[in-house]
Design a protein around this motif. Structure first.
Motif, mmCIF file in Angstrom:
data_model
loop_
_atom_site.group_PDB
_atom_site.id
_atom_site.type_symbol
_atom_site.label_atom_id
_atom_site.label_comp_id
_atom_site.label_asym_id
_atom_site.label_seq_id
_atom_site.Cartn_x
_atom_site.Cartn_y
_atom_site.Cartn_z
ATOM 1 N N GLU A 101 19.620 12.113 -18.854
ATOM 2 C CA GLU A 101 19.309 13.306 -18.058
ATOM 3 C C GLU A 101 19.830 14.572 -18.726
ATOM 4 N N ALA A 102 20.979 14.456 -19.392
ATOM 5 C CA ALA A 102 21.580 15.624 -20.040
ATOM 6 C C ALA A 102 20.930 15.920 -21.397
ATOM 7 N N GLY A 103 19.923 15.121 -21.771
ATOM 8 C CA GLY A 103 19.194 15.351 -23.018
ATOM 9 C C GLY A 103 20.017 15.057 -24.263
ATOM 10 N N LEU A 104 21.059 14.257 -24.121
ATOM 11 C CA LEU A 104 21.899 13.929 -25.283
ATOM 12 C C LEU A 104 21.280 12.743 -26.024
ATOM 13 N N ASN B 193 -0.291 18.236 -21.602
ATOM 14 C CA ASN B 193 -0.608 16.986 -20.924
ATOM 15 C C ASN B 193 -0.786 15.873 -21.938
ATOM 16 N N LEU B 194 -0.183 14.728 -21.639
ATOM 17 C CA LEU B 194 -0.217 13.586 -22.548
ATOM 18 C C LEU B 194 -0.479 12.332 -21.732
ATOM 19 N N ASP B 195 -0.862 11.268 -22.428
ATOM 20 C CA ASP B 195 -0.973 9.965 -21.781
ATOM 21 C C ASP B 195 0.041 9.021 -22.405
ATOM 22 N N ILE B 196 0.640 8.221 -21.563
ATOM 23 C CA ILE B 196 1.573 7.199 -22.045
ATOM 24 C C ILE B 196 0.927 5.843 -21.803
ATOM 25 N N ARG B 197 0.874 5.026 -22.860
ATOM 26 C CA ARG B 197 0.303 3.685 -22.696
ATOM 27 C C ARG B 197 1.394 2.743 -22.201
ATOM 28 N N ILE B 198 1.262 2.350 -20.943
ATOM 29 C CA ILE B 198 2.235 1.452 -20.323
ATOM 30 C C ILE B 198 1.527 0.139 -20.026
ATOM 31 N N ARG B 199 1.819 -0.866 -20.813
ATOM 32 C CA ARG B 199 1.101 -2.144 -20.748
ATOM 33 C C ARG B 199 -0.407 -1.887 -20.853
ATOM 34 N N LYS B 200 -1.182 -2.333 -19.830
ATOM 35 C CA LYS B 200 -2.642 -2.181 -19.986
ATOM 36 C C LYS B 200 -3.131 -0.796 -19.581
ATOM 37 N N ARG B 201 -2.253 -0.006 -18.980
ATOM 38 C CA ARG B 201 -2.722 1.243 -18.386
ATOM 39 C C ARG B 201 -2.382 2.468 -19.228
ATOM 40 N N LEU B 202 -3.165 3.515 -19.025
ATOM 41 C CA LEU B 202 -2.902 4.796 -19.669
ATOM 42 C C LEU B 202 -2.521 5.760 -18.549
ATOM 43 N N LEU B 203 -1.284 6.210 -18.550
ATOM 44 C CA LEU B 203 -0.790 7.003 -17.424
ATOM 45 C C LEU B 203 -0.466 8.428 -17.863
ATOM 46 N N GLN B 204 -0.734 9.379 -16.951
ATOM 47 C CA GLN B 204 -0.576 10.791 -17.291
ATOM 48 C C GLN B 204 0.873 11.260 -17.189
ATOM 49 N N ALA B 205 1.228 12.113 -18.154
ATOM 50 C CA ALA B 205 2.557 12.718 -18.180
ATOM 51 C C ALA B 205 2.429 14.166 -18.627
ATOM 52 N N GLU B 206 3.456 14.958 -18.328
ATOM 53 C CA GLU B 206 3.465 16.360 -18.744
ATOM 54 C C GLU B 206 4.761 16.650 -19.492
ATOM 55 N N VAL B 207 4.656 17.437 -20.560
ATOM 56 C CA VAL B 207 5.854 17.810 -21.307
ATOM 57 C C VAL B 207 6.669 18.801 -20.476
ATOM 58 N N VAL B 208 7.966 18.515 -20.362
ATOM 59 C CA VAL B 208 8.884 19.408 -19.645
ATOM 60 C C VAL B 208 10.056 19.751 -20.557
ATOM 61 N N LYS B 209 10.785 20.796 -20.182
ATOM 62 C CA LYS B 209 11.908 21.252 -21.005
ATOM 63 C C LYS B 209 13.069 20.258 -20.986
ATOM 64 N N LEU B 210 13.748 20.150 -22.116
ATOM 65 C CA LEU B 210 15.003 19.398 -22.203
ATOM 66 C C LEU B 210 16.156 20.402 -22.182
ATOM 67 N N PRO B 211 17.310 20.072 -21.643
ATOM 68 C CA PRO B 211 17.591 18.815 -20.948
ATOM 69 C C PRO B 211 16.954 18.782 -19.567
ATOM 70 N N PHE B 212 16.802 17.574 -19.014
ATOM 71 C CA PHE B 212 16.260 17.427 -17.664
ATOM 72 C C PHE B 212 17.256 17.965 -16.644
ATOM 73 N N TYR B 213 18.548 17.795 -16.983
ATOM 74 C CA TYR B 213 19.612 18.162 -16.037
ATOM 75 C C TYR B 213 20.669 19.018 -16.734
ATOM 76 N N LYS B 214 21.072 20.085 -16.070
ATOM 77 C CA LYS B 214 22.149 20.933 -16.562
ATOM 78 C C LYS B 214 23.101 21.177 -15.418
ATOM 79 N N ARG B 215 24.395 21.004 -15.664
ATOM 80 C CA ARG B 215 25.310 21.200 -14.535
ATOM 81 C C ARG B 215 25.418 22.683 -14.195
ATOM 82 N N ARG B 216 25.666 22.937 -12.921
ATOM 83 C CA ARG B 216 25.729 24.322 -12.448
ATOM 84 C C ARG B 216 26.964 25.026 -12.983
#
Lengths: 363, 124
Positions: A235-238, A340-363
């Motif tokens: 989550e901290a992008g490390l 927008n990207l697709d991730i191949r997860i087993r037999k399926r192609l599932l949609q994903a979106e690029v987001v900024k890293l890190p996912f989590y930053k402490r306040r």
């Protein structure tokens, strides 16, 4: 042969689920990964990280030896300061990522990944022969505890005899004692929270653990395993070696240019990395959020319009954000937030979106 | 931990036969080994599988594990609630945490499953 850390008996007593990891018997979880993860985000958790490796460099040319090995600049370190750095091969690929502690003018400590310990030790010895410096592998006799979370300082202060508020982020103190034992305490960690890492000889680390554990009774101190360590760092992008870093991935692609000092006179891998920088990156690490239901995992292909454009390096359910997230290595043109990207997860192609890293930053 | 009225498999799944259908889930032991379940990939209703085929996936924070058909048959119900509450697999593995129901194609296969006592012996 799997070895036990000096805290092995405690893991068993505290109900840890022990697994083999990098040659050590270590707990993957106690109460459950999600509960441990939340304890570190909200309060405080304790980890046995005694499997990490420690090499000490001493002597008139200790700094020169360190500087040749690492991509970041240890000459900028004051005494008692800590540095994060990649250590590279001549082609720019990564041998390991590590912390460098400047214990004294001519005394440094490398803290390396357990899984890379033997390889690193050979690499370090092989590449420092020309220097007047003594290098010692202290890993077998050194224990390490990580105390992480917003309440880490308040708790540790109960058992530590110096003022912890004087240890700033990425600094260390080596004169303080816990349970009568001198130990190195640094304000560092691998969770994205405030916290400390504590180093002491094996026999002392058990007393230190017990002292913190007893003091932690009033603070809901949560013992944490390798599972939560991974979700917290994620989550901290490390980056985690073997995922975001490897001999095939250079630190510039891994978004670590901040930790690579190309202005430095010389270090192993500098020429290759300069060339990468001049040419520009073909690919880089990026974060993704799944839009469809599914969890991206290491090695899953990343596709755009049916063409493979990258791969997943890490992925899991994020306990803090309560979303399925991933870190990917992807062609640079698809690495911008919002792509927008697709991730191949087993037999399926599932949609994903690029987001900024890190996912989590402490306040 | 291992209800008497259920049948069990080596893959740590349970089966409950009810009104000609067989409900399928994972055992207490399996959910404990998995840790926090965060995702269950279900088959489509109407899909047919042979005994031992992988019909879905259960994912914990750290692991991805196949689910195997305890018996041959056609999927007639899936537990869609697991989409939003996969933790039911941990919290109530024999109840709310059921995964699919199948229409058996060969009831004699039930004889190949273990009873509670035999299953518990395999865990020792």
């Amino acid at each position: 042969m799997t070895r036990k850390t000096p805290l092995y008996e405690r893991h068993v007593e505290l109900g840890g689920k022990v697994v083999d990891f990098a040659g050590y018997k270590l707990p993957v979880q106690y109460a459950g990964i999600i509960e441990e993860h939340r304890a570190v985000r909200n309060e405080v958790g304790i980890f046995d990280v005694s499997h990490m490796g420690e090499f000490e460099f001493r002597g008139p040319q200790a700094l020169e030896a360190v500087q040749k090995l690492i991509a970041n600049n240890a000459a900028k370190l004051k005494i008692n300061q800590v540095l994060y750095t990649p250590m590279c091969y001549p082609d720019g690929g990564v041998v390991d990522d590590l912390l460098v502690y400047r214990l004294d003018e001519d005394r440094f400590l490398f803290v390396v990944n357990a899984a890379n310990l033997e390889k690193d030790w050979e690499w370090v010895q092989e590449n420092t022969k020309e220097f007047d410096a003594e290098i010692e592998n202290q890993s077998p006799q050194t224990g390490q505890i990580a105390l992480q979370g917003p309440k880490a300082q308040e708790l540790l202060q109960k058992v530590y005899d110096l003022d912890l508020s004087q240890i700033k982020f990425f600094w260390l103190e080596k004169e303080g004692k816990i349970a009568g034992h001198k130990c190195i305490v640094s304000r560092t960690g691998y969770t994205g929270e405030d916290g400390f890492e504590i180093y002491a000889p094996n026999d002392a680390i058990l007393d230190i653990f017990d002292a913190i554990w007893v003091a932690g009774k009033d603070s809901n101190l949560q013992p944490c395993g390798l599972g939560a360590r991974d979700t917290l760092r994620f989550e901290a992008g490390l980056p985690l070696y073997g995922h975001e870093l490897s001999p095939e991935i250079n630190p510039l692609e891994a978004r670590m240019s901040f930790f690579v000092d190309l202005e430095k006179d010389d270090f192993i891998g500098r020429e290759a990395l300069l060339e990468v920088k001049e040419k520009g990156l073909d690919r880089r690490i990026a974060g993704i959020e799944m839009k469809d239901k599914g969890i991206p995992r290491q090695g899953y292909p990343v596709e755009v319009e049916g063409k493979e454009v990258g791969f997943v390096t890490s992925g899991t359910y994020s306990p803090t954000l309560e979303k399925n997230l991933g870190i990917i290595m992807v062609k640079k043109e698809f690495s911008q937030a919002g792509s927008n990207l697709d991730i191949r997860i087993r037999k399926r192609l599932l949609q994903a979106e690029v987001v900024k890293l890190p996912f989590y930053k402490r306040r | 931990m291992y209800p008497e009225e259920l049948k069990y498999t080596d893959d740590h799944e349970w089966v409950r036969v009810e009104n000609g259908k067989a409900y399928v889930g994972v055992t207490h032991y399996a959910q404990e080994q998995l840790g926090d379940v965060v995702f269950v990939e279900l088959p489509d209703i109407g899909e047919e599988f042979e005994m031992g085929d992988s019909f879905g996936v259960v994912e914990s924070v750290k692991t991805v594990s196949d689910l195997f058909m305890p018996l041959s048959g056609k999927v007639v119900e899936i537990n869609e609630d697991l989409e939003d509450s996969p933790e039911a697999v941990n919290e109530d593995p024999y109840g709310e945490g059921w995964i699919i129901a199948i229409e058996l194609s060969d009831e004699s296969q039930l004889d190949q499953l273990m009873d509670s006592e035999a299953y518990q012996k395999t865990l020792e």
